[in-house]
Design an enzyme around this catalytic site. Structure first.
Site, mmCIF file in Angstrom:
data_model
loop_
_atom_site.group_PDB
_atom_site.id
_atom_site.type_symbol
_atom_site.label_atom_id
_atom_site.label_comp_id
_atom_site.label_asym_id
_atom_site.label_seq_id
_atom_site.Cartn_x
_atom_site.Cartn_y
_atom_site.Cartn_z
ATOM 1 N N GLU A 111 -15.533 55.505 56.092
ATOM 2 C CA GLU A 111 -16.276 54.878 57.194
ATOM 3 C C GLU A 111 -15.520 55.256 58.543
ATOM 4 O O GLU A 111 -15.334 54.296 59.372
ATOM 5 C CB GLU A 111 -16.535 53.548 56.974
ATOM 6 N N GLY A 112 -14.623 56.098 58.569
ATOM 7 C CA GLY A 112 -13.595 56.439 59.574
ATOM 8 C C GLY A 112 -12.261 55.983 59.276
ATOM 9 O O GLY A 112 -11.826 54.573 59.045
#
Length: 605
Positions: A444-445
């Protein structure tokens, strides 16, 4: 593996005493059923399910892992039965509309549930967790017709969902997405392409898997401005709502991972699979941020989960393990040695874990109220309200995701350290927590991506420092309110100083960036970590204020809980918050020390 015990007392403290959730729920259009008695009952039942069903599967699931054969994934022993209990309990639809079979509770109730499930068994939590983001994206952006087809099944949990973003050539740069979507005469699309790192992309827990997929139309402009968003089910829905024909969604492999081994991370091939567009053409990435914000909060919770589980294991061990005598004198003279919990350095590690877990929980529960307001706006169809709360949540999201996963991993490592050599041994389960926690800073980054999102996008570009000014205003108001309180003055004074410094640092970076664009990237990690330490300090001060007030007023509650809160707050301000000063110093240093070295000089031949 440490046996999980849900920290219900701490959860209730935040819900009822710090953030006044009863009043918060009463003010929400979808909060009328979330009365204190109902909330308490749901938490108790959730704790029971997590402690008795999910926790015992955590270690065995890690040891067995997922099985992959001929495009099919089989989850570890016990997972399918546990998921059936999860579905039967109605847990998936806890925070989703009653019109689709949900219980209609505010989103925060789902986050409380997710924290307990994730601490008990993060791998299991991944399967229903990915569905939640898919459901939220469909609710906000899909047509009523698509909602009617997919939401009931997703809400009951008999179908699950995923997010299909990146591809082999992309990483985080989604502008490179190549998956193609060809329009068909009937309004559908034929989607072809390969997606990687798809959590819960294939498994044996549910009848169908609904993928939310980024792809390009034939005439799409290049880069991120040419990406659309599609629903692609593994099996096409039949007219009666059951599972129909296979939709040529093929799992070609699962990853062999460092941790969360009981969660299937898949390579998914779409082979002219039938899909339906949601949101507007070429604006899929904007719609996907609904999914991403949900996913990033869910990942931030992972930092809290692993800190909590490691703390629980380390605390039990530190009370039982005996080694040497405490430097301050014998603590247990009738024993061969003192329990290691009496040693100051072990106390440092345990208090670090406790401060991270409980401080991070407070940060999440505060942000959950923003999420409640945002989702109630979606239900009400109030776009202005949705944007207002989404913007406020958007500032906190990268801090929560980046900072809490970094500290959650630190806490997991501290748990191994408390055990000493025994922590390195698989049978104790502490090393699994470290392995499971490591992914949280990546998916998610990565932390670096969160840092750039916070400083470059949210602070400098979107708000020109306004987001920092708004949040530090909240901190400053707390400081002013408590400066005259002798018991809280030290917290108020420190917070006032940090709030002012946070704004000064933001302004300095803004001014420097006019001449040195690399300075933003060079400063971003330190800016995020600084922001995280100051934010957590505010929530520890808030908890200290409530605990101090409760102790002053007396009452039936055992005072030891509140005394522990005050002691942990003191520890945080004395031992963890000073780290922010190092980040403050580093973020304003010239970028040339990072970029001056020529690329070819990095070689070591």
């Amino acid at each position: 593996m440490p046996a999980y015990k849900a920290p219900l007392r701490d959860m209730r403290f935040l819900i009822n005493e710090v953030f006044d959730y009863p009043a918060h729920y009463a003010a929400l259009s979808n909060g009328k059923d979330a009365d204190p008695e109902t909330v308490a009952a749901i938490l108790e039942e959730g704790a029971k399910f997590c402690e008795e069903v999910l926790s015992p599967l955590n270690r065995s699931g890690d040891e067995e892992g997922c099985h992959f054969e001929n495009g099919k994934v089989t989850t570890p022993k016990g997972f399918k039965e546990a998921y059936a209990q999860y579905v039967a309990g109605g847990w998936q639809g806890l925070s989703h509309p009653t019109e689709y079979g949900g219980q209609g509770m505010p989103m925060s109730m789902g986050l409380f549930k997710t924290e307990m499930m994730g601490t008990a068994n993060w791998s299991f939590n991944m399967y229903p967790g990915l569905s939640l983001g898919a459901m939220n994206t469909i609710l906000q952006h899909a047509s009523d017709e698509l909602k009617a087809i997919y939401m009931p099944k997703l809400t009951e949990g008999t179908w699950t969902g995923t997010m299909c973003l990146t591809e082999p050539q992309c990483g985080t740069d989604l502008g490179q997405v190549k998956t193609r979507a060809e329009p068909q005469a009937d309004g559908t699309y034929k989607i072809t392409g390969t997606k990687i790192f798809i959590s819960a992309g294939e498994h044996d827990l549910a009848d169908n898997i609904v993928h939310i997929v980024l792809a390009r139309l034939p005439d799409a402009p290049p880069g991120t401005k040419g990406i659309s968003l599609f629903i692609i089910p593994k099996h096409l829905p039949a007219a009666d709502g059951s599972v129909g024909a296979f939709n040529k969604v093929v799992c070609s492999a699962i990853e062999h991972k460092m941790g969360i081994k009981a969660s299937a991370t898949c390579v998914i091939n779409f082979e002219e699979s039938t899909g339906w567009m949601i949101a507007e053409p070429n604006k899929g990435l904007e719609a996907m941020f609904t999914f991403m914000n949900t996913a990033r909060i869910g990942t931030a919770i992972q930092g809290v989960c692993h800190a909590e589980l490691s703390f629980q294991g380390a605390l039990r061990y530190a009370k039982e393990r005996r080694s040497m005598r405490a430097l301050g004198g014998k603590k247990e003279p009738d024993k061969v040695a003192d329990a290691i919990i009496h040693h100051a350095d072990v106390r440092r590690m345990l208090l670090t874990q406790k401060a991270i877990a409980e401080g991070g929980r407070a940060m999440i529960y505060f942000a959950a109220q923003y999420a409640d307001h945002m989702t109630s706006g979606v239900i009400e169809g109030d776009a202005k309200k949705v944007k207002h709360w989404d913007d406020k949540l958007g500032f906190l999201t990268p801090i929560l995701k980046g900072f809490l996963t970094e500290l959650g991993f630190e806490a997991a490592n501290q748990g191994v350290q408390v055990f000493g050599g025994h922590g390195y041994i698989k049978e104790h389960g502490m090393e699994q927590i470290v392995r499971d926690a490591r992914i949280a800073m990546l998916y998610e980054g990565t932390t670096g991506i969160q840092a750039l999102d916070l400083l470059g996008r949210k602070v400098l570009i979107m708000t020109r420092g306004g987001a920092v000014r708004e949040f530090t205003g909240l901190i400053a108001r707390f400081a002013v309110e408590h400066l005259r309180n002798a018991k809280l003055r030290r917290y108020a004074t420190s917070l006032a100083t940090y709030a002012a410094e946070w704004n000064v640092l933001t302004t300095r970076i803004m001014l420097t960036a006019r001449k040195d664009r690399d300075s933003v990237s060079a400063a971003s990690y330190h800016f995020l970590m600084y922001s995280g330490y100051v934010t957590m300090a505010y929530f520890w001060a808030l908890q200290a204020a409530v605990a101090s007030d409760k102790l002053a007023k007396g009452g039936s509650e055992k005072p030891e809980f509140y005394k522990a809160k005050l002691a942990t707050a003191r520890f945080y301000f004395d031992h963890l918050l000073p780290r922010a000063k190092g980040h403050a110093s580093s973020m304003v240093k010239p970028s040339k020390s990072l970029i001056k070295l020529p690329v070819e000089h990095f070689a070591f031949e």
